[in-house]
Design an enzyme around this catalytic site. Structure first.
Site, PDB file in Angstrom:
ATOM      1  N   TYR A  99      43.559  49.954  30.273  1.00  0.00           N
ATOM      2  CA  TYR A  99      44.687  49.405  31.041  1.00  0.00           C
ATOM      3  C   TYR A  99      44.662  49.927  32.474  1.00  0.00           C
ATOM      4  CZ  TYR A  99      49.392  48.375  32.631  1.00  0.00           C
ATOM      5  OH  TYR A  99      50.452  47.925  33.373  1.00  0.00           O
ATOM      6  N   ILE A 148      58.561  39.727  33.174  1.00  0.00           N
ATOM      7  CA  ILE A 148      58.474  39.561  34.614  1.00  0.00           C
ATOM      8  C   ILE A 148      57.994  38.162  34.973  1.00  0.00           C
ATOM      9  CG2 ILE A 148      57.357  40.401  36.716  1.00  0.00           C
ATOM     10  CD1 ILE A 148      57.077  43.124  35.314  1.00  0.00           C
ATOM     11  N   LYS A 200      44.032  47.763  35.987  1.00  0.00           N
ATOM     12  CA  LYS A 200      44.953  47.732  37.121  1.00  0.00           C
ATOM     13  C   LYS A 200      44.246  48.147  38.412  1.00  0.00           C
ATOM     14  CE  LYS A 200      47.182  45.604  35.424  1.00  0.00           C
ATOM     15  NZ  LYS A 200      47.885  44.358  35.809  1.00  0.00           N
ATOM     16  N   SER A 214      49.903  47.759  39.263  1.00  0.00           N
ATOM     17  CA  SER A 214      50.681  48.827  38.622  1.00  0.00           C
ATOM     18  C   SER A 214      50.260  50.146  39.233  1.00  0.00           C
ATOM     19  CB  SER A 214      50.426  48.843  37.119  1.00  0.00           C
ATOM     20  OG  SER A 214      50.922  50.037  36.538  1.00  0.00           O
TER      21      SER A 214
END
Length: 243
Positions: free
Chosen positions: A200, A49, A204, A173
């Site tokens: 993770y 990305i 986020k 996310s």
């Protein structure tokens, strides 16, 4: 029998195409706003990305800084983007978000060599393949995804204010919904698969909260903040840990 089977296959494929293009693929950005005279930093811009984001910025005429950990892939990405965009103002600068010293060094070099910063895109991310600690002893995933970008943004904030209107973009996310930040234990070990997954999700959530609070504190400065969930994307590399 064969004709009936072909009919069923045709119907299934037709439904798949209909669902994909209307509900899964989503819309593409059609903006053609020029970024001539603007300077953009994209972290983790050597793959996935980040690389596509940097390419789009370059196509719009911006001066783009690829802030990446790996020199070889960073310089290769800069070459690719210059070739594809026709924009020669695409540069690699080394940045390791797992190192406070590297973040400070990057900012010192950038601020002494670049007079402008109009857009900071905090894109680099570590996923489930990463475990252990940063060189400063933080959980690797939480340290890179949130703490590193937090420090980077803080050190570059004055330049963003000087060049306003400017913006900070944080790659978020939907995993933030599963985040449960434990303020009594902000530095979990991050060794097992479940610990890495939770780190993770926590990182986020921290990204979203950081963008929200930063936006509050920057009201009236013409520096705007965005937390962006990119949805499903096909990355250019099988590993995000390259950034």
């Amino acid at each position: 029998m064969a004709a009936v089977l072909l009919l069923y296959v045709g119907i299934v494929l037709g439904l798949y195409v209909l669902i994909y293009y209307n509900f899964i693929k989503g819309r593409q950005c059609t903006s053609d706003v020029s970024l001539q005279g603007k300077t953009v930093i994209v972290t983790g811009a050597n793959v996935g990305i980040g690389k596509m984001t940097a390419l789009d910025m370059a196509k719009r005429g911006a001066r783009v800084i690829l802030a990446c950990r790996v020199k070889e892939t960073g310089e290769a990405a800069a070459h690719d983007i210059r070739t594809l965009s026709g924009n020669s103002q695409v540069l690699f600068m080394k940045l390791d978000l797992a190192s406070i010293a590297s973040i400070r060094s990057f900012c010192k070099t950038f601020l002494s060599s670049e007079p402008r910063l109009d857009i900071l895109i905090n894109n680099a991310v570590l996923g489930l393949e990463s475990k252990g600690k940063t060189e400063d002893g933080f959980n690797m995933v939480f340290g890179v995804n949130h703490l590193g970008h937090f420090l980077l943004t803080h050190l570059l904030l004055d330049r963003l204010k000087q060049c306003s209107p400017s913006r900070v973009v944080v790659l978020a996310s939907s995993a933030h919904k599963r985040g449960k930040i434990d303020f009594k234990n902000l530095n979990p070990s991050g060794e097992t698969w479940m610990e890495i997954l939770q780190a993770y999700c926590d990182s986020k959530l921290a990204n979203v909260l950081f963008a929200r609070e930063l936006a509050n504190r920057l009201q009236g400065t013409d520096v705007t903040c965005y937390a962006v969930h990119p949805g499903r994307c096909h990355c250019l590399s099988s590993s995000m840990a390259q950034c």
